[in-house]
Write a protein that holds these residues in place. Structure first.
Motif, mmCIF file in Angstrom:
data_model
loop_
_atom_site.group_PDB
_atom_site.id
_atom_site.type_symbol
_atom_site.label_atom_id
_atom_site.label_comp_id
_atom_site.label_asym_id
_atom_site.label_seq_id
_atom_site.Cartn_x
_atom_site.Cartn_y
_atom_site.Cartn_z
ATOM 1 N N LEU A 128 0.899 -1.237 0.433
ATOM 2 C CA LEU A 128 -0.065 0.107 0.198
ATOM 3 C C LEU A 128 0.603 0.875 0.139
ATOM 4 O O LEU A 128 0.431 2.476 -0.854
ATOM 5 N N LEU A 129 2.248 1.326 0.619
ATOM 6 C CA LEU A 129 2.533 2.300 0.609
ATOM 7 C C LEU A 129 3.670 2.550 -0.826
ATOM 8 O O LEU A 129 3.734 3.707 -1.475
ATOM 9 N N THR A 134 3.355 5.802 -5.648
ATOM 10 C CA THR A 134 3.426 5.413 -7.349
ATOM 11 C C THR A 134 1.971 6.738 -7.798
ATOM 12 O O THR A 134 2.620 7.438 -8.579
ATOM 13 N N HIS A 135 0.270 6.406 -7.234
ATOM 14 C CA HIS A 135 -0.365 6.740 -7.501
ATOM 15 C C HIS A 135 -0.589 8.143 -6.440
ATOM 16 O O HIS A 135 -1.631 8.928 -7.109
ATOM 17 N N PRO A 141 -7.532 0.815 -7.114
ATOM 18 C CA PRO A 141 -9.155 0.409 -7.445
ATOM 19 C C PRO A 141 -9.661 -1.052 -7.024
ATOM 20 O O PRO A 141 -9.455 -1.789 -6.570
ATOM 21 N N MET A 142 -11.286 -0.815 -7.040
ATOM 22 C CA MET A 142 -12.129 -1.574 -6.082
ATOM 23 C C MET A 142 -12.449 -3.353 -7.008
ATOM 24 O O MET A 142 -13.274 -3.924 -6.545
ATOM 25 N N TRP A 196 -15.714 8.173 -3.745
ATOM 26 C CA TRP A 196 -15.738 9.282 -4.286
ATOM 27 C C TRP A 196 -15.037 9.879 -4.841
ATOM 28 O O TRP A 196 -14.698 10.704 -5.463
ATOM 29 N N ASP A 197 -13.638 9.866 -4.151
ATOM 30 C CA ASP A 197 -12.545 9.996 -4.302
ATOM 31 C C ASP A 197 -11.625 10.360 -5.296
ATOM 32 O O ASP A 197 -11.618 10.438 -6.443
ATOM 33 N N SER A 198 -12.056 9.011 -5.674
ATOM 34 C CA SER A 198 -11.505 7.753 -6.659
ATOM 35 C C SER A 198 -12.508 7.983 -7.876
ATOM 36 O O SER A 198 -11.562 7.958 -9.327
#
Length: 336
Positions: A128-129, A134-135, A141-142, A196-198
């Protein structure tokens, strides 16, 4: 039926395919009164050898339940723990399904009867780190379908588990430590907030490519189209003072990127406009023939929309579209 399978198994009258199929779902060959027989012993020792091989490769006996390389082994390991739990209960009416000899044998290779939390948490946390580096965020993404192109599918499953894990109590110090670690990197605990943020980030990317935020229904990312439509619906409710999921802060975020609260079919309009420009470049400025029916109808509609715009009626025509049409010589043919 279950008894029949055990009898067939112990009499060597069962195919290897059926044996594998039953073991894949954790079928117990030993009946309620124990026994198991010679075939059961052979199967047990075979799994033990496989477990020793697993330990030699991975350093422990903690075979994951979803170990695709050998699902029968994963189920067997789970069954040994279940049998041991029954053994410890000492219930005389219930057969444990495991003997002291087998318990000692498993102990001798370092078998863990009560599975501790695997170090996978730290591994996923490091992933995750890396994803955030990177992003720029932790919004993985789910899409977790097996046939999905999402290369972060396993990380997404882990992220979802962190949100949904009911054991994640702040009264337990190890869990508290993990919560603090996730908080420190901006982990999004609310799935709704994450979505929402995605979607907002996806909309920003769409605008950077297409120059507007009017995502069409035919767009390859149908989830983005639905999200954009729902923002417009929520905004209408907000304006009427009704309860809605959109907030003033989110409205500001959308307006900051030029969000269009009413769809003007911008994407489709630009496609048709490009077709008009290409037609004029190829054939010269003139009426669109009915053989180009889609473009013919669109051009006719633009003249009607222009007339509405001039008369102050409700229309999708605006100054920008009018100038774009004017630049092609459109009005030389259709008039103003």
């Amino acid at each position: 039926w279950v008894k029949f399978q055990r009898v067939a198994y112990n009499r060597n009258k069962m195919s290897s395919e059926r044996v594998e199929a039953l073991e894949r779902i954790g079928f117990e060959w030993t009946g309620p009164k124990g026994g198991g027989g010679k075939r059961d012993d052979a199967s047990w020792w075979r799994r033990l050898n496989e477990l020793e091989e697993y330990k030699g490769e991975h350093g422990d006996c903690n075979v994951p339940i979803n170990y695709e390389a050998n699902l029968p082994l994963a189920n067997w390991v789970m069954n040994q723990r279940s049998a041991y739990a029954r053994f410890k209960e000492g219930n005389p009416t219930r057969s444990p399904g495991i003997s002291t000899d087998r318990i000692e044998t498993l102990n001798s290779i370092g078998f863990e009867w009560r599975l501790r939390e695997r170090p996978e948490w730290d591994k996923r946390y490091d992933e995750l780190l890396s994803y955030k580096e990177t992003h720029g965020d932790t919004l993985v993404p789910m899409d977790m379908r097996k046939d999905s192109a999402n290369k972060h599918r396993h990380l997404a499953m882990w992220v979802l588990t962190q949100r949904n894990n009911t054991v994640c109590s702040k009264k337990e110090s190890p869990r508290t430590s993990r919560i603090e670690k996730l908080d420190s990197i901006g982990f999004v605990w609310s799935a709704q907030e994450e979505t929402w943020d995605s979607r907002l980030n996806e909309l920003k990317e769409f605008k950077a490519t297409h120059g507007h935020t009017d995502v069409p229904k035919s767009w390859k990312n149908e989830f983005l189209f639905r999200w954009v439509s729902s923002q417009r619906t929520h905004h209408k409710a907000f304006q009427r003072g009704k309860a809605t999921l959109i907030t003033e802060e989110r409205i500001k975020q959308l307006e900051a990127i030029g969000f269009e609260w009413k769809s003007k079919n911008t994407y489709k309009w630009k496609i048709r406009f490009g077709e008009l420009r290409d037609f004029y470049n190829r054939y010269g400025i003139g009426p669109i023939p009915t053989t180009k029916m889609t473009l013919y109808r669109w051009a006719t509609k633009q003249k009607k929309e222009y007339d509405k715009y001039i008369s102050g009626e409700k229309t999708n025509m605006d100054e920008e579209r009018m100038k774009a049409l004017e630049s092609t010589g459109f009005f030389d043919i259709y008039g103003k």
